[in-house]
Scaffold this motif. Structure first.
Motif, PDB file in Angstrom:
ATOM      1  N   TYR A 185       9.245   6.925  13.602  1.00 30.95           N
ATOM      2  CA  TYR A 185       9.883   5.581  13.994  1.00 30.95           C
ATOM      3  C   TYR A 185      11.351   5.455  13.859  1.00 30.95           C
ATOM      4  N   HIS A 186      11.918   6.861  14.003  1.00 31.91           N
ATOM      5  CA  HIS A 186      13.316   6.924  13.953  1.00 31.91           C
ATOM      6  C   HIS A 186      14.042   6.655  15.123  1.00 31.91           C
ATOM      7  N   MET A 187      15.371   6.337  15.164  1.00 33.48           N
ATOM      8  CA  MET A 187      15.926   5.747  16.171  1.00 33.48           C
ATOM      9  C   MET A 187      16.030   6.675  17.617  1.00 33.48           C
ATOM     10  N   ASP A 188      16.059   8.071  17.454  1.00 31.77           N
ATOM     11  CA  ASP A 188      16.047   8.919  18.271  1.00 31.77           C
ATOM     12  C   ASP A 188      14.771   8.836  19.052  1.00 31.77           C
ATOM     13  N   ALA A 189      13.644   8.782  18.603  1.00 34.43           N
ATOM     14  CA  ALA A 189      12.325   8.437  19.112  1.00 34.43           C
ATOM     15  C   ALA A 189      12.248   6.942  20.065  1.00 34.43           C
ATOM     16  N   MET A 190      12.875   5.798  19.454  1.00 39.32           N
ATOM     17  CA  MET A 190      12.922   4.667  20.024  1.00 39.32           C
ATOM     18  C   MET A 190      13.711   4.642  21.410  1.00 39.32           C
ATOM     19  N   VAL A 191      14.892   5.485  21.258  1.00 40.31           N
ATOM     20  CA  VAL A 191      15.723   5.778  22.511  1.00 40.31           C
ATOM     21  C   VAL A 191      15.099   6.535  23.649  1.00 40.31           C
ATOM     22  N   GLN A 192      14.447   7.376  23.197  1.00 41.46           N
ATOM     23  CA  GLN A 192      13.732   8.301  23.874  1.00 41.46           C
ATOM     24  C   GLN A 192      12.516   7.815  24.658  1.00 41.46           C
ATOM     25  N   ASP A 193      11.982   6.901  23.995  1.00 39.51           N
ATOM     26  CA  ASP A 193      10.841   6.136  24.714  1.00 39.51           C
ATOM     27  C   ASP A 193      11.318   5.232  25.858  1.00 39.51           C
ATOM     28  N   ILE A 194      12.433   4.749  25.645  1.00 40.39           N
ATOM     29  CA  ILE A 194      13.239   4.067  26.798  1.00 40.39           C
ATOM     30  C   ILE A 194      13.401   4.904  27.966  1.00 40.39           C
ATOM     31  N   GLU A 195      13.953   6.091  27.524  1.00 38.98           N
ATOM     32  CA  GLU A 195      14.331   7.177  28.672  1.00 38.98           C
ATOM     33  C   GLU A 195      13.232   7.703  29.449  1.00 38.98           C
ATOM     34  N   GLU A 196      12.194   7.834  28.589  1.00 37.06           N
ATOM     35  CA  GLU A 196      10.804   8.390  29.313  1.00 37.06           C
ATOM     36  C   GLU A 196      10.202   7.394  30.485  1.00 37.06           C
ATOM     37  N   LEU A 197      10.451   6.206  29.895  1.00 38.17           N
ATOM     38  CA  LEU A 197      10.037   5.089  30.789  1.00 38.17           C
ATOM     39  C   LEU A 197      10.809   5.028  31.941  1.00 38.17           C
ATOM     40  N   ARG A 198      11.982   5.307  31.598  1.00 38.15           N
ATOM     41  CA  ARG A 198      13.044   5.070  32.962  1.00 38.15           C
ATOM     42  C   ARG A 198      12.444   6.445  33.956  1.00 38.15           C
ATOM     43  N   GLN A 199      12.394   7.477  33.452  1.00 33.33           N
ATOM     44  CA  GLN A 199      11.994   8.410  34.261  1.00 33.33           C
ATOM     45  C   GLN A 199      10.607   8.331  34.848  1.00 33.33           C
ATOM     46  N   ARG A 200       9.776   7.771  34.109  1.00 33.67           N
ATOM     47  CA  ARG A 200       8.517   7.634  34.958  1.00 33.67           C
ATOM     48  C   ARG A 200       8.427   6.660  35.966  1.00 33.67           C
ATOM     49  N   LEU A 201       9.354   5.459  35.839  1.00 28.43           N
ATOM     50  CA  LEU A 201       9.572   4.667  37.057  1.00 28.43           C
ATOM     51  C   LEU A 201      10.302   5.168  37.888  1.00 28.43           C
ATOM     52  N   LYS A 202      10.956   6.313  37.693  1.00 36.42           N
ATOM     53  CA  LYS A 202      12.124   7.038  38.749  1.00 36.42           C
ATOM     54  C   LYS A 202      13.152   6.024  39.145  1.00 36.42           C
ATOM     55  N   LEU A 203      13.868   5.542  37.965  1.00 35.34           N
ATOM     56  CA  LEU A 203      14.901   4.694  38.212  1.00 35.34           C
ATOM     57  C   LEU A 203      16.118   5.351  37.832  1.00 35.34           C
ATOM     58  N   GLU A 204      17.186   5.385  38.619  1.00 34.44           N
ATOM     59  CA  GLU A 204      18.233   6.234  38.367  1.00 34.44           C
ATOM     60  C   GLU A 204      19.252   5.649  37.321  1.00 34.44           C
ATOM     61  N   LYS A 205      19.502   4.247  37.375  1.00 33.45           N
ATOM     62  CA  LYS A 205      20.203   3.485  36.489  1.00 33.45           C
ATOM     63  C   LYS A 205      19.636   2.072  36.115  1.00 33.45           C
ATOM     64  N   VAL A 206      19.756   1.724  34.958  1.00 34.21           N
ATOM     65  CA  VAL A 206      18.927   0.547  34.645  1.00 34.21           C
ATOM     66  C   VAL A 206      19.927  -0.543  33.857  1.00 34.21           C
ATOM     67  N   PHE A 207      19.825  -1.586  34.150  1.00 36.53           N
ATOM     68  CA  PHE A 207      20.433  -2.461  32.961  1.00 36.53           C
ATOM     69  C   PHE A 207      19.340  -2.680  31.821  1.00 36.53           C
ATOM     70  N   LEU A 208      19.913  -2.707  30.509  1.00 35.25           N
ATOM     71  CA  LEU A 208      19.005  -2.979  29.320  1.00 35.25           C
ATOM     72  C   LEU A 208      19.293  -4.375  28.978  1.00 35.25           C
ATOM     73  N   LEU A 209      18.324  -5.293  28.705  1.00 29.70           N
ATOM     74  CA  LEU A 209      18.528  -6.530  28.118  1.00 29.70           C
ATOM     75  C   LEU A 209      18.020  -6.591  26.852  1.00 29.70           C
ATOM     76  N   ALA A 210      18.835  -6.593  25.787  1.00 30.35           N
ATOM     77  CA  ALA A 210      18.230  -6.516  24.239  1.00 30.35           C
ATOM     78  C   ALA A 210      18.156  -7.975  23.669  1.00 30.35           C
ATOM     79  N   HIS A 211      17.518  -8.464  22.931  1.00 31.35           N
ATOM     80  CA  HIS A 211      17.526  -9.576  21.996  1.00 31.35           C
ATOM     81  C   HIS A 211      17.584  -9.159  20.601  1.00 31.35           C
ATOM     82  N   SER A 212      18.188  -9.935  19.763  1.00 33.53           N
ATOM     83  CA  SER A 212      17.979  -9.644  18.188  1.00 33.53           C
ATOM     84  C   SER A 212      18.632  -8.178  17.755  1.00 33.53           C
TER      85      SER A 212
END
Length: 305
Positions: free
Chosen positions: A92-119
């Motif tokens: 559950y370290h930070m690198d894993a949480m960040v990498q999950d977002i990146e792998e989802l971006r890759q899966r959806l074939k999105l070149e650039k994305v906005f990130l909307l974060a809460h709290s």
């Protein structure tokens, strides 16, 4: 171990586990074999939602306000590993949480994305933007903290709690701030007014709880971060100084009455390209001030197209 701040205590106490059916969604498996639940809805610029908590699912955000963004944006909602309906993990370290977002971006074939974060999600979103600026079109930071349990915000919570309890403030040593806040939070819960750290409107909390209660949820990620601070020091780091190094457009949406992360915390952010929108509301602006929230996001994303 540090005493948990009020808004985390509230988050944990509000969780209700249910076996009722959920709306359709998809899953993907990360490179370290964790199943992540996600949902894509809407049309327009792609925007990945990073939940708060730590470990809050995406449902309440989607149904209480996020869905309004889908008229102009392709919203990508995800339950982080160890949260919501995603799978548990060993890491559950930070690198894993960040990498999950990146792998989802890759899966959806999105070149650039906005990130909307809460709290609490702001901490993860900022770290993603730092590592992957080439894939970050912009950050939308809504009521975020970039320093979990920082003394200044805890001090503000103590003073506000005392005002609600109609008792005088007293000098509290820095190493005793968390324990003092814990006492005050307990007293507020007994009086059934603890929700005021998040919003002044009890109906907002009722709606959020109602939605969350309809979906089965796990809280492994949140519990790991909260119960093992020495094991996860990266989540307790002050990332405000890092903001000077993040060269992507940033929208900061802050609530004038947000006692959960503090009304002044956003002033420590130093993104080179940032815009601040201050709204007269609490910690859940996406619901209680939805029109103002949606308009602020739309103006920002339209400008960055």
């Amino acid at each position: 171990m540090k005493t948990i701040s009020f808004f985390i205590l509230f988050f944990l106490s509000a969780i209700v586990i249910s076996a009722q059916k959920t709306s359709p969604a998809e899953f993907f498996e990360t490179s370290d074999h964790v199943k992540i639940k996600y949902k894509v809805s809407g049309k327009g610029e792609a925007c990945i939602y990073v939940p708060g908590g730590p470990g809050q699912g995406y449902y309440s955000f989607e149904l209480l306000g996020g869905s309004s963004l889908e008229k102009n944006m392709k919203m990508v909602y995800m339950d982080q590993r160890g949260s919501g309906e995603s799978g548990t993990a060993e890491n559950y370290h930070m690198d894993a949480m960040v990498q999950d977002i990146e792998e989802l971006r890759q899966r959806l074939k999105l070149e650039k994305v906005f990130l909307l974060a809460h709290s609490f999600g702001g901490i993860i979103a900022v770290n993603y933007a730092k590592k992957y600026p080439q894939h970050t079109k912009g950050l939308i930071l809504t009521n975020v903290t970039l320093h979990f349990l920082n003394n200044e915000s805890v001090q503000e919570q103590i003073e506000y709690g005392n005002s609600l309890l109609q008792q005088n403030n007293k000098a509290v040593p820095k190493d005793s701030l968390s324990s003092e806040l814990s006492k005050i939070s307990s007293a507020l819960r007994k009086k059934r007014i603890g929700y005021k750290f998040l919003t002044e409107d009890i109906e907002t909390i009722k709606q959020m709880d109602k939605i969350d209660s309809l979906h089965p949820r796990i809280i492994d990620f949140g519990m790991a971060v909260i119960s093992k601070p020495k094991e996860f020091p990266e989540y307790y780091t002050d990332y405000a100084p890092l903001t000077k190094e993040i060269h992507v457009p940033v929208l900061i949406i802050t609530g004038k009455k947000d006692k959960a992360v503090g009304t002044q915390h956003y002033k420590t952010f130093q993104f080179p390209d940032q815009k601040v929108v201050s709204i007269d509301g609490g910690h859940l602006l996406y619901y209680e001030k939805n029109k103002e929230f949606i308009n602020a996001v739309k103006r920002f994303t339209d400008k960055e197209k």
